[in-house]
Motif scaffolding. Structure first.
Motif, short mmCIF file in Angstrom:
data_model
loop_
_atom_site.label_atom_id
_atom_site.label_comp_id
_atom_site.label_asym_id
_atom_site.label_seq_id
_atom_site.Cartn_x
_atom_site.Cartn_y
_atom_site.Cartn_z
N PHE A 241 0.80 -1.21 0.00
CA PHE A 241 0.00 0.00 0.00
C PHE A 241 0.84 1.28 0.00
CE2 PHE A 241 -2.27 3.47 2.15
CZ PHE A 241 -3.32 3.62 1.25
N ALA A 242 1.94 1.29 0.74
CA ALA A 242 2.75 2.50 0.87
C ALA A 242 3.59 2.79 -0.38
CB ALA A 242 3.67 2.41 2.09
N VAL A 243 3.50 1.94 -1.40
CA VAL A 243 4.30 2.13 -2.61
C VAL A 243 4.01 3.50 -3.23
CG1 VAL A 243 4.64 1.36 -4.99
CG2 VAL A 243 4.61 -0.31 -3.14
N THR A 244 2.74 3.83 -3.42
CA THR A 244 2.39 5.11 -4.03
C THR A 244 2.83 6.28 -3.17
OG1 THR A 244 0.48 4.09 -5.12
CG2 THR A 244 0.49 6.49 -4.96
N PHE A 245 2.62 6.18 -1.87
CA PHE A 245 3.03 7.22 -0.93
C PHE A 245 4.54 7.47 -1.02
CE2 PHE A 245 4.73 7.96 3.42
CZ PHE A 245 4.26 9.25 3.61
N LEU A 246 5.33 6.40 -0.97
CA LEU A 246 6.79 6.53 -0.98
C LEU A 246 7.29 7.05 -2.33
CD1 LEU A 246 7.67 3.19 0.85
CD2 LEU A 246 7.97 5.50 1.77
N LEU A 247 6.75 6.50 -3.41
CA LEU A 247 7.22 6.94 -4.73
C LEU A 247 6.78 8.36 -5.05
CD1 LEU A 247 6.83 3.76 -6.98
CD2 LEU A 247 8.93 4.80 -6.10
N SER A 248 5.62 8.77 -4.54
CA SER A 248 5.19 10.15 -4.74
C SER A 248 6.19 11.12 -4.13
CB SER A 248 3.81 10.36 -4.13
OG SER A 248 3.42 11.71 -4.20
N LEU A 249 6.64 10.83 -2.92
CA LEU A 249 7.64 11.69 -2.27
C LEU A 249 8.98 11.61 -3.00
CD1 LEU A 249 6.89 10.98 1.51
CD2 LEU A 249 6.02 12.83 0.07
N TYR A 250 9.38 10.39 -3.37
CA TYR A 250 10.67 10.19 -4.05
C TYR A 250 10.70 10.95 -5.39
CZ TYR A 250 13.90 7.78 -7.24
OH TYR A 250 14.84 7.50 -8.18
N LEU A 251 9.64 10.80 -6.18
CA LEU A 251 9.63 11.41 -7.51
C LEU A 251 9.59 12.94 -7.44
CD1 LEU A 251 7.16 8.98 -9.33
CD2 LEU A 251 9.62 9.20 -9.74
N GLN A 252 8.90 13.48 -6.44
CA GLN A 252 8.78 14.94 -6.36
C GLN A 252 9.92 15.59 -5.59
OE1 GLN A 252 4.58 16.49 -5.95
NE2 GLN A 252 4.13 14.31 -5.66
N TYR A 253 10.41 14.94 -4.54
CA TYR A 253 11.51 15.52 -3.78
C TYR A 253 12.88 15.16 -4.36
CZ TYR A 253 8.44 17.05 0.03
OH TYR A 253 7.48 17.68 0.78
N ASN A 254 13.11 13.85 -4.59
CA ASN A 254 14.43 13.41 -5.05
C ASN A 254 14.66 13.63 -6.54
OD1 ASN A 254 13.81 11.28 -2.58
ND2 ASN A 254 15.95 11.91 -2.67
N ARG A 255 13.58 13.53 -7.33
CA ARG A 255 13.74 13.66 -8.78
C ARG A 255 13.23 14.99 -9.31
NH1 ARG A 255 15.11 8.66 -10.79
NH2 ARG A 255 15.84 9.93 -12.51
N GLY A 256 12.59 15.79 -8.48
CA GLY A 256 12.17 17.13 -8.88
C GLY A 256 11.02 17.19 -9.86
N LEU A 257 10.21 16.13 -9.94
CA LEU A 257 9.07 16.14 -10.86
C LEU A 257 7.90 16.90 -10.26
CD1 LEU A 257 9.06 12.41 -12.10
CD2 LEU A 257 10.22 14.39 -13.11
N ASP A 258 7.05 17.45 -11.13
CA ASP A 258 5.83 18.09 -10.63
C ASP A 258 4.77 17.01 -10.41
OD1 ASP A 258 4.40 17.55 -13.07
OD2 ASP A 258 5.33 19.30 -13.97
N PRO A 259 3.67 17.32 -9.71
CA PRO A 259 2.65 16.30 -9.41
C PRO A 259 2.10 15.61 -10.65
CG PRO A 259 2.27 18.26 -8.08
CD PRO A 259 3.35 18.62 -9.05
N GLN A 260 1.93 16.35 -11.74
CA GLN A 260 1.37 15.76 -12.96
C GLN A 260 2.32 14.71 -13.54
OE1 GLN A 260 -0.41 18.57 -15.67
NE2 GLN A 260 0.24 17.39 -17.46
N ALA A 261 3.61 15.02 -13.62
CA ALA A 261 4.58 14.07 -14.17
C ALA A 261 4.73 12.85 -13.27
CB ALA A 261 5.93 14.76 -14.36
N ALA A 262 4.75 13.08 -11.94
CA ALA A 262 4.85 11.97 -11.00
C ALA A 262 3.63 11.06 -11.11
CB ALA A 262 4.98 12.51 -9.57
N GLY A 263 2.45 11.66 -11.24
CA GLY A 263 1.23 10.87 -11.37
C GLY A 263 1.22 10.03 -12.63
N LEU A 264 1.79 10.54 -13.71
CA LEU A 264 1.85 9.80 -14.96
C LEU A 264 2.69 8.53 -14.81
CD1 LEU A 264 0.86 9.93 -17.87
CD2 LEU A 264 2.98 11.12 -18.46
N ILE A 265 3.76 8.59 -14.03
CA ILE A 265 4.59 7.40 -13.78
C ILE A 265 3.85 6.42 -12.87
CG2 ILE A 265 6.69 6.58 -12.64
CD1 ILE A 265 8.10 9.09 -13.64
#
Length: 466
Positions: free
Chosen positions: A281-305
């Protein structure tokens, strides 16, 4: 799927119940997955630290887990629709109030109310479908219902990212209100009770013990490694022991503990569900933070992944449900658990430069694994009990799912508390966040390995059902 032809007034309109349950099963996961993608912006607006951000999704899960079993018992006593209808109204009103929140504490409070309404929905939806459809069609119908959950999970990150990017995080809550109104209108048109009533006593004291147990365990996990955290966990374990003792002795228990002792398929299938959700369950939660904080993606790009996992789940779940009508469900579910291990192990290897295609591949594997696991496992649980226990079986499955989600978030927040601390995630904490994500996925992969054993240990579902 069109609704108008199938929803004319009838004594028991199976197709209309399927439409209502499917739409309702879409809304709550859509809400959860879309809110996850907005957490960084919510944290930034309210100045919330990493642990407090985690409580925004966890409060919903906690309330849902606490009330799922009691609501399932009440549904068995009073009828499924009598619990489902007010629950959906509560969920819809709470969704509007979440959009109007002006602080983290207010948002968490209204998410608790949302979770209460969700418990009334999910403790009855699957049970109603199981009651009105014959055994030969259950796998197909439950597959459709599970697919709606995954479609909600699939569209949540993408649409949530688009809405958050364009209109802010409050738009996520406002966007689900029209669909909620449609479900309420369908419920008003279909007024017949879905299942028979079974008048009996309700174990209120047992329900209180159960709620205290879950609340203490979850809060204890969130404040570890502080000494108080261990105190709450010990208190929760004590409440669990008292709850089991009472349920074994009371004449009309809120939870049929004997089902776990006497029905191996039911017991191990629920345990497998608990482990699977705890690990995923926490996969989406963790990757959302990782993609936006560590990779600098915006919410739309992170959501697409992030859409890759639930999209695969949504496409394959109906087929997996049909397969479980023909092949031993335990075998299909165990294979799904094995595929899930591979996907989690891949995510444990994330670095600050991991190619997006690698992440999408890992998420697709998780989607395949979860599709193979969830529908057959649900079919196994609901086919292993007598008709009079369908409500409590549905509620128990829902509770296994919700407690698993809660534990998944609890593990993630515990790791955050130890590795990052109770601070707002700023650039200097990005390395600690990455370490937390890697540790969490490694633990989840190991947990899922144990889940394969319990999935196989359930025995043959066909012989038990016969």
């Amino acid at each position: 799927m069109t609704t108008s032809p199938s929803c004319r007034s009838a004594p028991i309109d199976r197709r209309c119940i399927l439409v209502i349950a499917t739409l309702a099963s879409f809304l709550t996961p859509f809400m959860s997955s879309s809110v996850n993608i907005a957490l960084p912006l919510i944290g930034e607006e309210f100045g919330a630290n990493a642990v407090l951000i985690g409580w925004i999704p966890t409060s919903f899960i906690l309330a849902s887990a606490i009330f799922m079993i009691p609501m399932g018992r009440l549904a068995d006593i009073h009828g499924m629709r009598r619990i489902f209808f007010p629950g959906f109204v509560i969920f819809t009103i709470a969704t509007l109030l979440c959009a109007l929140s002006d602080s983290t504490s207010m948002l968490i409070g209204f998410r608790l109310v949302q979770g209460f309404g969700s418990a009334m929905i999910f403790s009855t939806a699957v049970a109603a479908l199981t009651a009105v459809y014959p055994p030969g069609e259950r796998g197909r119908v439950l597959g459709i219902n599970v697919a709606s959950v995954y479609i909600g999970l699939a569209t949540g990150p993408f649409l949530g990212g688009v809405l958050t990017h364009a209109f802010g995080w409050r738009s996520i809550f406002l966007a689900v209100l029209p669909l909620g109104a449609v479900v309420i209108l369908l419920l008003l048109r279909n007024r017949e009770e879905w299942t028979e009533r079974n008048p009996d006593h309700f174990d209120l004291f047992g329900s209180v013990l159960y709620g205290l147990m879950l609340l203490s365990l979850m809060y204890g996990l969130s404040v570890l490694p502080e000494t108080a955290g261990w105190g709450y966990i010990i208190f929760g374990i004590l409440m669990l022991a008292l709850f089991i003792r009472r349920e074994m002795r009371v004449e009309s228990p809120v939870l049929q503990v004997r089902l776990f002792l006497e029905n191996h398929v039911f017991a191990f299938s629920n345990l497998a569900a608990l482990i699977n959700y705890s690990a995923t369950f926490a996969v989406t939660f963790l990757l959302s933070l990782y993609l936006q904080y560590n990779r600098g993606l915006d919410p739309q790009a992170a959501g697409l992944i992030l859409v890759a996992q639930p999209l695969v789940q949504a496409v394959l779940s109906p087929a997996a449900g049909r397969i479980s009508d023909r092949i031993e469900p335990g075998i299909v579910a165990s294979a799904g658990m094995g595929v899930t291990v591979v996907g989690l192990a891949m995510l444990a290897l994330l670095t600050a430069e991991t190619p997006p295609v690698f992440i999408v591949g890992a998420l697709a594997l998780l989607g395949l694994g979860f599709a193979l696991f969830s529908s057959p496992n649900t079919n196994a649980i609901m086919s292993s009990v007598e008709r009079r226990y369908l409500g409590i079986a549905s509620a128990t499955l829902g509770t296994s799912r919700q407690v698993g989600m809660m534990l998944s978030m609890g593990i993630a927040m515990m790791i955050f508390s130890v590795v990052i601390g109770r601070v707002q995630i700023t650039p200097e904490y990005h390395a600690a966040l990455l370490s937390s994500v890697q540790i969490a996925f490694a633990l989840f992969a190991a947990l899922c390995v144990a889940g394969i054993y319990f999935s196989l240990a359930r025995g043959r579902v066909r012989s038990e059902a016969a």
